[in-house]
Write a protein that holds these residues in place. Structure first.
Motif, PDB file in Angstrom:
ATOM      1  N   ASP A 248       0.853  -1.191   0.000  1.00 55.95           N
ATOM      2  CA  ASP A 248       0.000   0.000   0.000  1.00 55.95           C
ATOM      3  C   ASP A 248       0.886   1.237   0.000  1.00 55.95           C
ATOM      4  O   ASP A 248       1.806   1.352   0.815  1.00 55.95           O
ATOM      5  CB  ASP A 248      -0.909   0.030   1.233  1.00 55.95           C
ATOM      6  CG  ASP A 248      -2.000  -1.023   1.162  1.00 55.95           C
ATOM      7  OD1 ASP A 248      -2.816  -0.952   0.224  1.00 55.95           O
ATOM      8  OD2 ASP A 248      -2.020  -1.928   2.017  1.00 55.95           O
ATOM      9  N   MET A 249       0.589   2.177  -0.900  1.00 59.44           N
ATOM     10  CA  MET A 249       1.364   3.406  -0.992  1.00 59.44           C
ATOM     11  C   MET A 249       0.481   4.619  -0.750  1.00 59.44           C
ATOM     12  O   MET A 249      -0.655   4.674  -1.212  1.00 59.44           O
ATOM     13  CB  MET A 249       2.016   3.530  -2.375  1.00 59.44           C
ATOM     14  CG  MET A 249       3.106   2.529  -2.649  1.00 59.44           C
ATOM     15  SD  MET A 249       4.006   2.919  -4.180  1.00 59.44           S
ATOM     16  CE  MET A 249       5.308   1.681  -4.116  1.00 59.44           C
ATOM     17  N   LYS A 250       1.028   5.584  -0.031  1.00 62.11           N
ATOM     18  CA  LYS A 250       0.349   6.853   0.205  1.00 62.11           C
ATOM     19  C   LYS A 250       1.296   7.975  -0.200  1.00 62.11           C
ATOM     20  O   LYS A 250       2.425   8.052   0.279  1.00 62.11           O
ATOM     21  CB  LYS A 250      -0.057   7.005   1.672  1.00 62.11           C
ATOM     22  CG  LYS A 250      -0.687   8.367   1.995  1.00 62.11           C
ATOM     23  CD  LYS A 250      -0.960   8.520   3.483  1.00 62.11           C
ATOM     24  CE  LYS A 250      -2.188   7.733   3.898  1.00 62.11           C
ATOM     25  NZ  LYS A 250      -2.586   8.052   5.310  1.00 62.11           N
ATOM     26  N   LEU A 251       0.826   8.834  -1.093  1.00 62.61           N
ATOM     27  CA  LEU A 251       1.636   9.943  -1.602  1.00 62.61           C
ATOM     28  C   LEU A 251       1.000  11.251  -1.154  1.00 62.61           C
ATOM     29  O   LEU A 251      -0.183  11.491  -1.395  1.00 62.61           O
ATOM     30  CB  LEU A 251       1.707   9.880  -3.133  1.00 62.61           C
ATOM     31  CG  LEU A 251       2.752  10.745  -3.826  1.00 62.61           C
ATOM     32  CD1 LEU A 251       4.161  10.352  -3.387  1.00 62.61           C
ATOM     33  CD2 LEU A 251       2.622  10.615  -5.345  1.00 62.61           C
ATOM     34  N   SER A 252       1.778  12.086  -0.492  1.00 67.00           N
ATOM     35  CA  SER A 252       1.251  13.318   0.101  1.00 67.00           C
ATOM     36  C   SER A 252       2.074  14.511  -0.355  1.00 67.00           C
ATOM     37  O   SER A 252       3.304  14.444  -0.427  1.00 67.00           O
ATOM     38  CB  SER A 252       1.285  13.209   1.630  1.00 67.00           C
ATOM     39  OG  SER A 252       0.854  14.400   2.239  1.00 67.00           O
ATOM     40  N   GLY A 253       1.370  15.625  -0.671  1.00 63.91           N
ATOM     41  CA  GLY A 253       2.081  16.835  -1.072  1.00 63.91           C
ATOM     42  C   GLY A 253       1.340  17.621  -2.134  1.00 63.91           C
ATOM     43  O   GLY A 253       0.116  17.499  -2.267  1.00 63.91           O
ATOM     44  N   PRO A 254       2.039  18.449  -2.916  1.00 62.80           N
ATOM     45  CA  PRO A 254       1.406  19.301  -3.932  1.00 62.80           C
ATOM     46  C   PRO A 254       0.694  18.479  -5.006  1.00 62.80           C
ATOM     47  O   PRO A 254       1.305  17.591  -5.613  1.00 62.80           O
ATOM     48  CB  PRO A 254       2.590  20.072  -4.538  1.00 62.80           C
ATOM     49  CG  PRO A 254       3.675  19.982  -3.515  1.00 62.80           C
ATOM     50  CD  PRO A 254       3.492  18.674  -2.844  1.00 62.80           C
ATOM     51  N   PRO A 255      -0.583  18.724  -5.265  1.00 66.82           N
ATOM     52  CA  PRO A 255      -1.330  17.949  -6.261  1.00 66.82           C
ATOM     53  C   PRO A 255      -0.789  18.106  -7.684  1.00 66.82           C
ATOM     54  O   PRO A 255      -0.919  17.193  -8.502  1.00 66.82           O
ATOM     55  CB  PRO A 255      -2.758  18.483  -6.144  1.00 66.82           C
ATOM     56  CG  PRO A 255      -2.621  19.827  -5.508  1.00 66.82           C
ATOM     57  CD  PRO A 255      -1.453  19.715  -4.595  1.00 66.82           C
ATOM     58  N   SER A 256      -0.169  19.239  -7.977  1.00 68.94           N
ATOM     59  CA  SER A 256       0.356  19.464  -9.324  1.00 68.94           C
ATOM     60  C   SER A 256       1.487  18.507  -9.677  1.00 68.94           C
ATOM     61  O   SER A 256       1.792  18.294 -10.853  1.00 68.94           O
ATOM     62  CB  SER A 256       0.854  20.908  -9.458  1.00 68.94           C
ATOM     63  OG  SER A 256       1.878  21.177  -8.509  1.00 68.94           O
ATOM     64  N   ALA A 257       2.109  17.898  -8.651  1.00 68.79           N
ATOM     65  CA  ALA A 257       3.233  16.987  -8.887  1.00 68.79           C
ATOM     66  C   ALA A 257       2.828  15.517  -8.779  1.00 68.79           C
ATOM     67  O   ALA A 257       3.632  14.627  -9.064  1.00 68.79           O
ATOM     68  CB  ALA A 257       4.348  17.277  -7.883  1.00 68.79           C
ATOM     69  N   MET A 258       1.585  15.267  -8.368  1.00 67.60           N
ATOM     70  CA  MET A 258       1.138  13.902  -8.102  1.00 67.60           C
ATOM     71  C   MET A 258       1.173  13.014  -9.345  1.00 67.60           C
ATOM     72  O   MET A 258       1.743  11.916  -9.333  1.00 67.60           O
ATOM     73  CB  MET A 258      -0.286  13.914  -7.539  1.00 67.60           C
ATOM     74  CG  MET A 258      -0.395  14.402  -6.124  1.00 67.60           C
ATOM     75  SD  MET A 258       0.033  13.090  -4.972  1.00 67.60           S
ATOM     76  CE  MET A 258      -0.209  13.947  -3.415  1.00 67.60           C
ATOM     77  N   LYS A 259       0.559  13.461 -10.423  1.00 71.25           N
ATOM     78  CA  LYS A 259       0.412  12.616 -11.606  1.00 71.25           C
ATOM     79  C   LYS A 259       1.762  12.183 -12.148  1.00 71.25           C
ATOM     80  O   LYS A 259       1.984  10.999 -12.426  1.00 71.25           O
ATOM     81  CB  LYS A 259      -0.381  13.359 -12.689  1.00 71.25           C
ATOM     82  CG  LYS A 259      -0.644  12.513 -13.924  1.00 71.25           C
ATOM     83  CD  LYS A 259      -1.509  13.252 -14.935  1.00 71.25           C
ATOM     84  CE  LYS A 259      -1.774  12.389 -16.154  1.00 71.25           C
ATOM     85  NZ  LYS A 259      -2.598  13.090 -17.177  1.00 71.25           N
ATOM     86  N   ALA A 260       2.684  13.136 -12.288  1.00 63.29           N
ATOM     87  CA  ALA A 260       4.006  12.816 -12.825  1.00 63.29           C
ATOM     88  C   ALA A 260       4.754  11.861 -11.906  1.00 63.29           C
ATOM     89  O   ALA A 260       5.436  10.930 -12.375  1.00 63.29           O
ATOM     90  CB  ALA A 260       4.815  14.102 -13.021  1.00 63.29           C
TER      91      ALA A 260
END
Length: 297
Positions: A248-260
């Motif tokens: 399971d992975m959780k990625l947190s931070g600026p949404p503009s960088a999420m997709k890349a």
């Protein structure tokens, strides 16, 4: 305590209902999950049909060709499957309720080349802590210096352990008889080399953790502090925090960088959106995600 009333709450302690063979062989959807699992294992190269060999022949070959690291040590184990209905607490038709079949290595019955109980070196992997997950949630409530409000997204790793190669002494496996070919029925003890870190093997978690660490590093993430915060990574360029708990992975931070970032991780590790989550088709404010069985928006 005097004067304090108690009440019973409908809390589900088990969200995966175990299913016996009689029930699932009579269910069409369950059998689809059954064959899908076996097909995935074959496609991922957990074993290779062309490597079929007799157990005695394999032992003999390793005695004649000992390796520098493991000598003539060889391990043998069986594969078996478990069927569950995940999300059994949800209504029929809910995407979070589905059949899941998992084939595993029988790690409590492993034999060595002398048909004695196999011995293993002490190895362990440590997943991210609950505190780390909460820190990621806190970080998702902050803002970047440019005023961008942070967010959080989650992903599952598709059959995580099978993305890692098997290491250590050679391991050979025996398939359930329903998977045997005509040739195997004519053999005494037909086996195959185990090529992937299948669930159930004592060290599969370690092999997956090593593989995951290597691939996350390739994607630009580095561990914050392996001793204090295991499986917690940071990307200095995107300012994203990555929490990994096994698969399971959780990625947190600026949404503009999420997709890349997710695309970059996906080049090295096969990811999927948790079933029932609303991510791609939903506006940012309405996203629903699952991490370790807990939903969050």
């Amino acid at each position: 305590v005097t004067g304090v009333q108690t009440c019973a709450l409908p809390i589900y302690l088990l969200v995966a209902r175990t299913v016996n063979r009689k029930e699932y062989v009579e269910n069409e959807e369950a059998m689809k999950a059954y064959w899908a699992e076996w097909n995935k294992l074959e496609q991922k190269g957990v074993w290779r049909w062309e490597e079929l060999i007799e157990w005695d022949e394999a032992v003999r070959w390793h005695k004649q060709n000992p390796s520098e690291e493991h000598g003539d040590e060889v391990h043998y184990g069986n594969l078996f499957g478990l069927m569950v209905e995940k999300g059994a607490e949800f209504d029929e038709g809910d995407a979070r309720r589905y059949w899941k079949y998992r084939v595993v290595f029988q790690g409590n019955q492993v034999k060595d080349q002398n048909w004695q109980i196999a011995l293993f070196n002490e190895m362990q992997s440590t997943p991210a802590t609950l505190e780390a997950s909460r820190i990621a949630d806190i970080y998702s409530c902050m803002r970047s210096p440019n005023g961008e409000t942070h967010t959080v997204e989650t992903r599952d790793v598709e059959q995580a352990y099978l993305q890692a190669d098997m290491k250590g002494p050679p391991v050979y496996i025996s398939l359930p008889k329903e998977m045997w070919t005509a040739e195997m029925h004519s053999m005494k003890c037909p086996i195959f080399p185990l090529r992937k870190a299948l669930y159930g093997h004592k060290h599969s978690g370690v092999f997956w953790n090593e593989h995951c660490h290597e691939q996350c590093t390739k994607a630009g993430f580095y561990p914050i502090s392996e001793a204090v915060w295991p499986c917690v990574y940071w990307n200095d360029e995107s300012k994203l925090m990555l929490i990994i708990y096994v698969d399971d992975m959780k990625l947190s931070g600026p949404p503009s960088a999420m997709k890349a970032a997710l695309e970059e991780i996906g080049k090295h590790i096969k990811l999927e959106i948790p079933k029932g989550d609303l991510v791609e088709e939903s506006p940012q404010a309405d996203k629903t995600m699952t991490f370790l069985g807990c939903q969050q928006t």
